[in-house]
Design a protein around this motif. Structure first.
Motif, PDB file in Angstrom:
ATOM      1  N   LYS A 112       1.846  -0.401  -3.491  1.00  0.00           N
ATOM      2  CA  LYS A 112       2.043  -1.722  -4.089  1.00  0.00           C
ATOM      3  C   LYS A 112       0.849  -2.161  -4.936  1.00  0.00           C
ATOM      4  O   LYS A 112       1.030  -2.726  -6.014  1.00  0.00           O
ATOM      5  CB  LYS A 112       2.413  -2.774  -3.028  1.00  0.00           C
ATOM      6  CG  LYS A 112       1.571  -2.813  -1.774  1.00  0.00           C
ATOM      7  CD  LYS A 112       2.293  -3.619  -0.685  1.00  0.00           C
ATOM      8  CE  LYS A 112       1.336  -4.060   0.420  1.00  0.00           C
ATOM      9  NZ  LYS A 112       0.631  -2.969   1.104  1.00  0.00           N
ATOM     10  N   THR A 113      -0.370  -1.883  -4.480  1.00  0.00           N
ATOM     11  CA  THR A 113      -1.542  -2.243  -5.280  1.00  0.00           C
ATOM     12  C   THR A 113      -1.612  -1.410  -6.560  1.00  0.00           C
ATOM     13  O   THR A 113      -1.904  -1.933  -7.639  1.00  0.00           O
ATOM     14  CB  THR A 113      -2.827  -2.040  -4.449  1.00  0.00           C
ATOM     15  OG1 THR A 113      -2.809  -2.988  -3.380  1.00  0.00           O
ATOM     16  CG2 THR A 113      -4.071  -2.268  -5.284  1.00  0.00           C
ATOM     17  N   THR A 114      -1.298  -0.122  -6.457  1.00  0.00           N
ATOM     18  CA  THR A 114      -1.316   0.744  -7.641  1.00  0.00           C
ATOM     19  C   THR A 114      -0.292   0.249  -8.669  1.00  0.00           C
ATOM     20  O   THR A 114      -0.564   0.242  -9.870  1.00  0.00           O
ATOM     21  CB  THR A 114      -1.017   2.196  -7.238  1.00  0.00           C
ATOM     22  OG1 THR A 114      -1.947   2.588  -6.244  1.00  0.00           O
ATOM     23  CG2 THR A 114      -1.135   3.119  -8.432  1.00  0.00           C
ATOM     24  N   LEU A 115       0.868  -0.192  -8.196  1.00  0.00           N
ATOM     25  CA  LEU A 115       1.880  -0.727  -9.107  1.00  0.00           C
ATOM     26  C   LEU A 115       1.324  -1.927  -9.872  1.00  0.00           C
ATOM     27  O   LEU A 115       1.460  -2.019 -11.094  1.00  0.00           O
ATOM     28  CB  LEU A 115       3.137  -1.129  -8.314  1.00  0.00           C
ATOM     29  CG  LEU A 115       4.213  -1.883  -9.086  1.00  0.00           C
ATOM     30  CD1 LEU A 115       4.783  -1.013 -10.203  1.00  0.00           C
ATOM     31  CD2 LEU A 115       5.341  -2.338  -8.156  1.00  0.00           C
ATOM     32  N   ALA A 116       0.656  -2.836  -9.144  1.00  0.00           N
ATOM     33  CA  ALA A 116       0.097  -4.022  -9.798  1.00  0.00           C
ATOM     34  C   ALA A 116      -0.949  -3.623 -10.833  1.00  0.00           C
ATOM     35  O   ALA A 116      -0.977  -4.146 -11.947  1.00  0.00           O
ATOM     36  CB  ALA A 116      -0.526  -4.944  -8.748  1.00  0.00           C
ATOM     37  N   ARG A 117      -1.781  -2.662 -10.479  1.00  0.00           N
ATOM     38  CA  ARG A 117      -2.832  -2.230 -11.398  1.00  0.00           C
ATOM     39  C   ARG A 117      -2.242  -1.548 -12.633  1.00  0.00           C
ATOM     40  O   ARG A 117      -2.746  -1.704 -13.739  1.00  0.00           O
ATOM     41  CB  ARG A 117      -3.792  -1.281 -10.685  1.00  0.00           C
ATOM     42  CG  ARG A 117      -4.630  -2.024  -9.675  1.00  0.00           C
ATOM     43  CD  ARG A 117      -5.517  -1.093  -8.877  1.00  0.00           C
ATOM     44  NE  ARG A 117      -6.432  -1.919  -8.101  1.00  0.00           N
ATOM     45  CZ  ARG A 117      -7.689  -2.149  -8.466  1.00  0.00           C
ATOM     46  NH1 ARG A 117      -8.189  -1.593  -9.536  1.00  0.00           N
ATOM     47  NH2 ARG A 117      -8.439  -2.945  -7.748  1.00  0.00           N
ATOM     48  N   ALA A 118      -1.177  -0.782 -12.420  1.00  0.00           N
ATOM     49  CA  ALA A 118      -0.546  -0.096 -13.551  1.00  0.00           C
ATOM     50  C   ALA A 118       0.081  -1.116 -14.506  1.00  0.00           C
ATOM     51  O   ALA A 118       0.032  -0.959 -15.721  1.00  0.00           O
ATOM     52  CB  ALA A 118       0.503   0.882 -13.044  1.00  0.00           C
TER      53      ALA A 118
END
Lengths: 309, 323
Positions: B53-59
């Motif tokens: 979920k954090t990687t999605l936000a960063r992407a």
């Protein structure tokens, strides 16, 4: 209990009365700085030095404060054990977990290396780790957070302690793994009859495991009683406020009730009731003297002059 | 309506090159995710740690390179945007992080921290920036004299308000908040939830909230997406997701939330196992080894995200309540 050098001591815990019997769980609830972890460390004899502890501390009838350090060390780990929030900092990173568990039995029960190794595998199996013989050879960093917490529980229960203190044991875990760890602790308690002190800021988690609850604020107990009673019919305005501020699934509110301000540090504890500056029910008398714990029925007690009146 | 921020078939992978002694490995942290944040909407992404979920936000913010798929901002492909357009996007999509102790520069006074985005985006004059800082401090419930003090002089909750004020400074249309509550005390969390709601009503903000706190998500979100091992397994309105979850994983997460007043736990109904390593995702549905309803189909074939009913998508061969 006071902490710090003699010229700059802070009273981190004040006038706390706790009693806990075998097989029961006391949930200790409060926000950061309320003294819940310090209470645990004081009971374990692990409070940071320099410190000064006043009052009495008894374990199974023995006066812990009169006990020499050696005897206290023997007791710790064997009769009373503690688990922490972050197993990664409590476990030795370069020693296989099986060896760390076995060490408890070698130190406290004089077990041989071979017996200790065998017992460690059995303990890993007991705490629900699959393939325990292989996991015993793993280093902490090779395990997931949930498994590390299981390893720490295995270490804690290795010598069948009569008291287990768990300080925020599930705070670093996901909800699903948290449920697994809570189940494990409840099962172990059912099987061994150990007493537990369960410290958490999460009222839901405490509700799931505790028989009795103590709510702390700025180093003092503000309310005690049976868990379900305290959580469903809180007496102290702080307890009531904490419960009201929690968003609840299935009961959506447009605006959440809040407790204004932030938790007070014991160093700057105001005179009188420490919660007075944030309390909606405050009257001038609240600031005059520290309110005593007053019985509100057969089992519930609160330190508030507004509810006792 | 054009989505404010949209991921289409987005994949993010992390990898390292082969070393002398080991082959290179690729981890897909986000796998073929399609998700849109509409203007003014509160969208929450929930899931266990390691779900991506954090990687999605960063992407979405362009903070990590994208391995596949596209991110659109206001309908434009972000990969094709000019530097000026990227800067403009970063002005209107701001981020608030989990740890207000790590995200504020300890050597800058709070006024300078809040004014920094204004400096970067060259908004206003020196005097107008000072005015804006005072206005922002008031908006998040801090006194104007906070501008002259340093982060260490504030409590965790106050610092998170400062982080909020900084995010609001350039006049964003959306705020991406990664676990904005988890470092705060219980009594402070409700203050922040109310603040977020008030700011949304006043400024028409959209939020993308990354959280594992399902009770807080239920309180603030309009829509919720559940992620598991890099994929979205369920998306629905908050009411539908919490009252009739269709994916067994969502249902298990909801059941695991400890609640007050339901009495002591009866051991035995916890979801077993851990989230698998993204290095070796299970074949078929990634959740099948932990799923109480798994069949042989689940072990071989990955279910696609499909509409169960209008506005409720699920990636499951045997969705709950469908029979």
């Amino acid at each position: 209990m006071k902490l710090g050098p003699a010229h700059d001591r802070v009273e981190v815990i004040a006038g706390l009365d706790i009693s806990l019997s075998a097989g029961r769980t006391l949930g200790v609830v409060g926000e950061s700085g309320c003294g819940k972890s310090m209470t645990a460390l004081a009971i374990m004899g692990l409070a940071p030095k320099p410190h000064a502890i006043g009052g009495e501390l008894r374990f199974a009838g023995q006066d812990l404060r009169a006990m020499p350090d050696d005897a206290r060390r023997q007791l710790r780990g064997a009769e009373m054990a503690m688990i922490f929030q972050e197993p990664m900092t409590a476990l030795n990173p370069v020693v296989p977990v099986g060896v760390q568990i076995g060490e408890m039995l070698i130190v406290h029960e004089g077990a041989s290396d071979a017996d200790a190794a065998r017992a460690a595998v059995a303990l890993l199996e007991r705490v629900g780790i699959a393939d325990p013989a292989r996991r015993a050879r793993a280093s902490p960093h090779e395990l997931s957070g949930g498994m590390r917490q299981r390893v720490m529980i295995a270490m804690a229960i290795a010598c069948k302690p009569r008291l287990l203190i768990a300080d925020e044991p599930t705070t670093a875990l996901d909800v699903s793994v948290q449920a697994q760890i809570l189940d494990l602790l409840l099962e172990l308690q059912r099987d061994t009859g150990m007493a537990m002190i369960f410290i958490s800021h999460n009222l839901g988690v405490v509700s799931a495991v505790a028989d009795d609850i103590m709510v702390m604020y700025a180093g003092r107990a503000v309310e005690t009683g049976p868990a379900q009673l305290v959580l469903t019919a809180p007496a102290h305005p702080y307890t009531a406020g904490l419960i009201a501020t929690l968003p609840d699934i299935g009961h959506r509110q447009k605006i959440l009730p809040v407790i204004e301000g932030s938790p007070v540090n014991p160093r700057n504890r105001p005179p009188g009731c420490a919660f007075a500056p944030r309390c909606k029910l405050v009257i001038p008398d609240c600031r005059a003297a520290v309110p005593p714990m007053v019985a509100l029925g057969p089992s519930q007690r609160a330190a508030c002059i507004r509810v006792a009146a | 309506m054009t989505a404010l921020l949209e991921a289409i078939d987005l994949t993010v992978s992390f990898g390292d090159r082969a070393g002398w002694f080991r082959p290179g490995q690729q981890v897909q942290a986000v796998r073929a995710v399609s998700l849109a944040l509409q203007p003014g909407e509160v969208l929450a992404v929930v899931g266990e740690s390691g779900s991506g979920k954090t990687t999605l936000a960063r992407a979405l913010l362009g903070m990590v390179p994208i391995a596949g798929g596209t991110v659109r901002f206001d309908g434009c492909d972000t990969a094709a945007m000019t530097a000026a357009q990227t800067l403009a996007m970063r002005r209107v999509v701001q981020m608030v992080f989990q740890d207000p102790f790590g995200s504020l520069d300890p050597r800058l006074p709070v006024g300078a921290i809040i004014a920094e985005p204004l400096d970067i985006h060259r908004i206003g004059t020196k005097a107008s920036r000072r005015e804006r800082v005072a206005e922002l401090l008031d908006l998040v419930g801090l006194s104007p004299d906070a501008a002259g003090r340093y982060p260490h002089q504030f409590s965790g909750g106050q610092r998170q308000r400062i982080a909020f004020a900084r995010a609001l400074a350039p006049g964003p249309r959306a705020i991406i908040a990664d676990e904005p509550l988890s470092a705060l005390d219980v009594s402070i969390q409700s203050q922040m939830l109310n603040l977020a709601a008030a700011l949304r009503a006043r400024l028409g903000l959209a939020y993308l909230i990354i959280s594992h706190d399902l009770a807080a998500v239920h309180h603030v979100a309009d829509r919720v997406a559940t992620m598991y091992l890099g994929r979205i397994v369920e998306v629905a309105s908050v009411d539908a997701l919490f009252s009739t979850p269709a994916h067994p994983y969502t249902a298990a997460l909801l059941a695991a939330v400890p609640r007050i007043g339901t009495g002591k736990r009866v051991p035995g109904d916890a979801l077993g196992g851990d989230i698998p390593s993204p290095l070796a995702p299970p074949p078929g549905c990634a959740f099948h080894p932990r799923c109480p309803a798994a069949t042989s189909l689940c072990a071989t074939e990955a279910p696609a995200l499909r509409a169960l009913r209008a506005g409720h998508d699920v990636a499951c061969h045997h969705p709950l309540g469908a029979a």
